[in-house]
Design an enzyme around this catalytic site. Structure first.
Site, PDB file in Angstrom:
ATOM      1  N   ASP A 141       0.835  -1.191   0.000  1.00 44.06           N
ATOM      2  CA  ASP A 141       0.000   0.000   0.000  1.00 44.06           C
ATOM      3  C   ASP A 141       0.876   1.249   0.000  1.00 44.06           C
ATOM      4  OD1 ASP A 141      -2.267  -1.581   0.141  1.00 44.06           O
ATOM      5  OD2 ASP A 141      -2.452  -1.412   2.310  1.00 44.06           O
ATOM      6  N   ARG A 142       0.317   2.353  -0.461  1.00 43.28           N
ATOM      7  CA  ARG A 142       1.084   3.604  -0.562  1.00 43.28           C
ATOM      8  C   ARG A 142       1.773   3.955   0.759  1.00 43.28           C
ATOM      9  NH1 ARG A 142      -2.454   8.822  -1.201  1.00 43.28           N
ATOM     10  NH2 ARG A 142      -2.731   8.321   1.014  1.00 43.28           N
TER      11      ARG A 142
END
Length: 311
Positions: A141-142
């Site tokens: 995930d970012r």
């Protein structure tokens, strides 16, 4: 980028076709198609051959896997190279292992077209006169930091994706949870997309896919716990959703627990993202089979809460 593989045909492979040999070596259909399209892509004792050619003991099979910007590989849109910071933990001709920073998306999207890990990797490759489509095996995930592996050629991606599917790629994450976590345990709870959301996930015993996470508490500071999380499956947002379901959500998680400010030991502290870090990554090398193990220390924004612990 050009990757050459050379095999001396052993007695157990004599009498089989090149097509069968490639299948046994886990070359994907797309890799075989690329070899067939490449001039001198398939050679036996320096002679170009078709995949139906029967192999004999002692012959030398040479495969040239060539990918360039004009090749039709993976149907990817062109990724714009961008000189972004890139922390490389390991590199050889088959793979890159990168310690991704928090806040960096993995793939380009509508709102993140040039500021992603893919843009950084493409710039890094271009600077070295190389080209390979961006193939990230374990996407983070970012706002999750830590180790991720990139396949540098079509063959290594075949093997690594298969290893991921068969759970031969082992990952350990470190997280900071709100609350004093039990010493250890396992969460076996299925995860599904929330019906009213395109992003958020939730535990759902009716619609969900099986998801399993093992956890271990490493330390406690005030009302926070440092945990080691080992996923057995790889569902979207699995660790974040499971810890919230257990009652110990990750701090700084804008989706599942937007708590950013804490006061520990007389000091105010803040974290701007979910406190989740991919700290170890272990898998067999996709070509040699050699066992590989990589570690990435806790980033500073997480370490501030547990300066006494070095996982």
């Amino acid at each position: 980028m050009k990757r050459i593989f050379t095999y001396e045909i052993q007695p157990e492979d004599a009498g089989t076709s090149i097509r069968t040999f490639l299948k046994n070596k886990n070359f994907s259909r797309s890799a075989v198609v690329l070899l067939k399209k490449t001039e001198n892509g398939i050679m036996v004792d320096s002679n170009r051959c078709y995949v139906n050619r029967i192999l004999n003991e002692g012959e030398i099979l040479t495969l040239s896997l060539i990918e360039n910007e004009n090749a039709e590989t993976d149907g990817q849109e062109k990724i714009i190279p961008n000189p972004l910071p890139l922390s490389i933990a390991y590199e050889d001709e088959d793979l890159l292992v990168i310690n991704k920073s928090a806040g960096m998306p993995t793939h380009p999207s509508l709102r993140h077209y040039t500021d992603t890990l893919a843009n950084a990797v493409m710039f890094y490759a271009k600077e070295r006169g190389e080209y390979y489509p961006f193939r990230c095996i374990n996407r983070l995930d970012r706002d999750t930091s830590g180790l991720t592996v990139i396949a540098k050629n079509l063959y290594s991606s075949c093997i690594l994706y298969e290893d991921m599917k068969k759970r031969r790629i082992k990952r350990t994450y470190y997280a900071i949870t709100d609350g004093v976590l039990p010493a250890c345990g396992t969460i076996d709870a299925p995860i599904a997309r929330k019906e009213e959301s395109v992003i958020a996930r939730t535990v759902d015993f009716t619609r969900g896919e099986r998801a399993v996470t093992h956890f271990e508490r490493l330390a406690v500071n005030g009302g926070l716990s440092l945990a080691k999380l080992t996923p057995e499956t790889g569902r979207t947002h699995q660790l974040r959703v499971h810890m919230r379901y257990l009652g110990f959500p990750l701090i700084g998680d804008f989706l599942y627990h937007p708590a950013y400010d804490f006061y520990l030991g007389g000091e105010a502290m803040r974290i701007e993202r979910q406190a989740l870090h991919a700290g170890t990554l272990a898998f067999p090398h996709p070509v040699s089979g050699e066992p590989l193990l990589f570690r990435a220390p806790l980033p500073e924004d997480m370490r501030q809460f547990f300066p006494m612990v070095i996982p």
